[in-house]
Enzyme design. Structure first.
Site, PDB file in Angstrom:
ATOM      1  N   ILE A 190       0.835  -1.201   0.000  1.00 35.74           N
ATOM      2  CA  ILE A 190       0.000   0.000   0.000  1.00 35.74           C
ATOM      3  C   ILE A 190       0.871   1.253   0.000  1.00 35.74           C
ATOM      4  O   ILE A 190       1.811   1.375   0.781  1.00 35.74           O
ATOM      5  CB  ILE A 190      -0.914   0.046   1.249  1.00 35.74           C
ATOM      6  CG1 ILE A 190      -1.642  -1.286   1.436  1.00 35.74           C
ATOM      7  CG2 ILE A 190      -1.897   1.201   1.136  1.00 35.74           C
ATOM      8  CD1 ILE A 190      -2.482  -1.715   0.269  1.00 35.74           C
ATOM      9  N   HIS A 208       0.466   4.668   1.226  1.00 37.68           N
ATOM     10  CA  HIS A 208      -0.474   5.317   2.134  1.00 37.68           C
ATOM     11  C   HIS A 208      -0.553   6.819   1.883  1.00 37.68           C
ATOM     12  O   HIS A 208       0.457   7.480   1.631  1.00 37.68           O
ATOM     13  CB  HIS A 208      -0.052   5.061   3.580  1.00 37.68           C
ATOM     14  CG  HIS A 208      -0.184   3.636   3.998  1.00 37.68           C
ATOM     15  ND1 HIS A 208      -1.399   3.074   4.345  1.00 37.68           N
ATOM     16  CD2 HIS A 208       0.733   2.630   4.125  1.00 37.68           C
ATOM     17  CE1 HIS A 208      -1.218   1.800   4.670  1.00 37.68           C
ATOM     18  NE2 HIS A 208       0.067   1.511   4.540  1.00 37.68           N
ATOM     19  N   ARG A 216       6.387  -7.629  10.896  1.00 38.87           N
ATOM     20  CA  ARG A 216       6.577  -6.187  10.993  1.00 38.87           C
ATOM     21  C   ARG A 216       7.610  -5.883  12.065  1.00 38.87           C
ATOM     22  O   ARG A 216       7.770  -6.637  13.028  1.00 38.87           O
ATOM     23  CB  ARG A 216       5.265  -5.494  11.363  1.00 38.87           C
ATOM     24  CG  ARG A 216       4.115  -5.760  10.412  1.00 38.87           C
ATOM     25  CD  ARG A 216       2.916  -4.893  10.823  1.00 38.87           C
ATOM     26  NE  ARG A 216       1.696  -5.377  10.198  1.00 38.87           N
ATOM     27  CZ  ARG A 216       0.826  -6.200  10.786  1.00 38.87           C
ATOM     28  NH1 ARG A 216       1.056  -6.626  12.000  1.00 38.87           N
ATOM     29  NH2 ARG A 216      -0.255  -6.584  10.157  1.00 38.87           N
ATOM     30  N   ILE A 237      11.186   0.425  11.231  1.00 34.96           N
ATOM     31  CA  ILE A 237      10.498   0.868  10.006  1.00 34.96           C
ATOM     32  C   ILE A 237       9.310  -0.060   9.737  1.00 34.96           C
ATOM     33  O   ILE A 237       9.380  -1.010   8.949  1.00 34.96           O
ATOM     34  CB  ILE A 237      11.473   0.902   8.804  1.00 34.96           C
ATOM     35  CG1 ILE A 237      12.748   1.672   9.167  1.00 34.96           C
ATOM     36  CG2 ILE A 237      10.778   1.546   7.602  1.00 34.96           C
ATOM     37  CD1 ILE A 237      12.532   3.107   9.585  1.00 34.96           C
ATOM     38  N   CYS A 262      -2.628 -22.292  -9.702  1.00 35.04           N
ATOM     39  CA  CYS A 262      -2.091 -23.618  -9.359  1.00 35.04           C
ATOM     40  C   CYS A 262      -0.869 -23.528  -8.465  1.00 35.04           C
ATOM     41  O   CYS A 262      -0.346 -24.553  -8.010  1.00 35.04           O
ATOM     42  CB  CYS A 262      -1.772 -24.420 -10.620  1.00 35.04           C
ATOM     43  SG  CYS A 262      -0.164 -24.045 -11.355  1.00 35.04           S
TER      44      CYS A 262
END
Length: 481
Positions: free
Chosen positions: A50, A52, A321, A344, A445
């Site tokens: 993303i 942001h 994270r 970070i 697959c």
């Protein structure tokens, strides 16, 4: 070794690779060390992808500042480096009465952070944009500047361009210790690794989950509190690209103290991400999925969507994270010529170019190198055969028959694309590296049909028996050109 590098960068994730690219504009001898078999194999690999808008960062924080700068920088970088991306906008949805005031709080934060392209929507307005939202959705915050990007392809693009501009990469290399020089104004460091010792004038610490450990190597030379990283695991489901119309915006739930919450996000390749969870774990390598975690992801997504097409899930995965005791990024110099990017977490992907630029500026102020006159700013991407028109495809096949040999049927990836990936400035030398560069094995697959052919091609290209071809190792030394 006798050679002294100007800069050693530790960590080949999105921040380390972006820093390498930023510094490659200058007459510096740079080495990037990565413990994995490829770049982008840590938190970057399992990122939501993303870009942001910046409304949820606390005003006045480094996160808020670098989120805004990084988003602006990507406008140029995605074009120069041919990084797959799309500006699709985001929605934060409320599903309960008190949520409407929380949306207003987020909007106010966004205004404080300089985010201008925002509006608060009624339930009807939100559902007009996203018809599949749950009936309990009673409002949303829309940010039209938010986008999506391929996080691992972004890191690879930075790394390839850095290599073309002279940066050397040493993969499969674990840093085991760092010692400082005589304490003078330019003391120098010796970086000890699983491959030997390397001397350098400056160190840039972009080691992600290991960034605290890297910083703590120098506690004998500087008087600072120990930095402790608290890993947090996020689990995801990935839906097949047959569900590409399920949602168009990136849809968030209202954030909590654990993070931005479970989201529904389209990817640049047409799949849909469901997740992530937020679980504190002790092991920074604990990237396995669990039944409870994936059940939690689906349960929470069901609060946002009226229908979750779980029958079209094709894989599940988890990422780590990087959390620490503070809530803000640490981007600083301590001691002289030792630069850190620590803690970070989100919005680290969005902020990465700005974090890299800040690290580079600090290093340049110390090292004072000349700027190159022959810097190559653009990076050609692997040709995506499936995205071309029939006439363009026919021209490619006429020029190179390997484009007429489809290896991955789910994603229509040709042998020519596979060969290109194995011969890039940072070459793919295992199955996962091929996956990140070409999407072979990423379809419905999940490699069931194409893996044997990929093993054959890797064996032939690397000159090794098929039995020695691996999923995610080993890597290699890559010397900048």
């Amino acid at each position: 070794m006798d050679k002294v590098f100007d800069v050693i960068i530790i960590g080949g994730g999105i921040v380390g690779c972006a820093a390498a690219r930023s510094l490659s504009r200058y007459a510096l001898d740079i080495l990037l060390l990565e413990k994995g078999s490829d770049v982008s194999v840590g938190a970057t690999k399992a990122n939501s992808g993303i870009l942001h808008a910046g409304y949820d960062c606390e005003p006045g924080t480094l996160k808020a500042e670098l989120n805004k700068q990084g988003l602006r920088m990507y406008t140029r970088l995605v074009e120069e480096l041919n990084i797959p991306h799309r500006i699709n906008g985001s929605l934060v949805v409320s599903t309960y009465a008190g949520g409407l005031s929380e949306l207003q709080t987020l909007y106010n934060k966004g205004v404080s952070n300089g985010v201008t392209e925002m509006e608060i929507l009624t339930a009807e307005q939100a559902r007009a944009l996203e018809p599949n939202l749950h009936p309990t959705v009673n409002g949303a915050l829309r940010a039209t500047s938010a986008g999506i990007i391929s996080p691992y392809e972004a890191a690879i693009a930075f790394a390839e361009n850095a290599a073309v501009n002279g940066v050397s990469f040493l993969l499969d290399t674990t840093v085991t210790g760092i010692t400082s020089g005589d304490g003078g104004p330019d003391p120098g460091f010796t970086v000890s690794t699983s491959r030997g010792d390397y001397r350098t004038r400056a160190v840039i610490n972009c080691a992600g989950t290991e960034s605290g450990n890297i910083a703590n190597f120098l506690r004998g030379y500087i008087h600072v509190p120990p930095i402790v990283i608290h890993p947090q695991r996020g689990q995801y489901y990935l839906l097949d690209n047959t569900q590409r119309g399920l949602i168009n915006h990136t849809v968030f739930q209202l954030p909590t103290h654990m993070g931005k919450g479970v989201l529904i996000a389209p990817t640049v390749d047409g799949n849909i991400l469901l997740g992530p969870t937020a679980e504190a774990v002790e092991d920074p390598q604990a990237t396995e999925t669990t039944g409870d975690g994936l059940h939690e992801a689906l349960t929470k997504v069901s609060l946002t969507l009226s229908h979750v097409p779980v029958h079209d899930r094709i894989t599940a995965f988890a990422g780590i994270r990087v959390k620490h005791a503070g809530k803000d990024f640490i981007v600083e110099e301590s001691p002289v010529n030792f630069f850190h990017a620590i803690g970070i977490d989100s919005p680290g992907l969005t902020a990465a170019p700005a974090i890299a630029a800040r690290l580079a500026d600090m290093a340049l102020a110390r090292l004072q190198p000349a700027e190159k006159t022959d810097f190559v700013k653009e990076r050609p991407a692997i040709t995506r055969f499936r995205d071309l028109s029939p006439s363009e495809q026919n021209k490619l096949i006429a020029a190179n028959p390997a484009y007429g040999q489809v290896v991955c049927r789910c994603e229509t990836i040709t042998q020519a694309e596979i060969m290109d990936a194995m011969r890039r400035p940072i070459p793919a030398k295992n199955l996962d590296a091929l996956k990140r560069r070409t999407r072979a094995q990423m379809g419905r697959c999940q490699g069931g049909f194409c893996t044997l052919k990929l093993v054959e091609l890797l064996s032939r290209e690397l000159g090794i028996p098929e039995s020695q071809v691996t999923k995610n190792g080993p890597g290699s030394e890559v010397v900048g050109k």
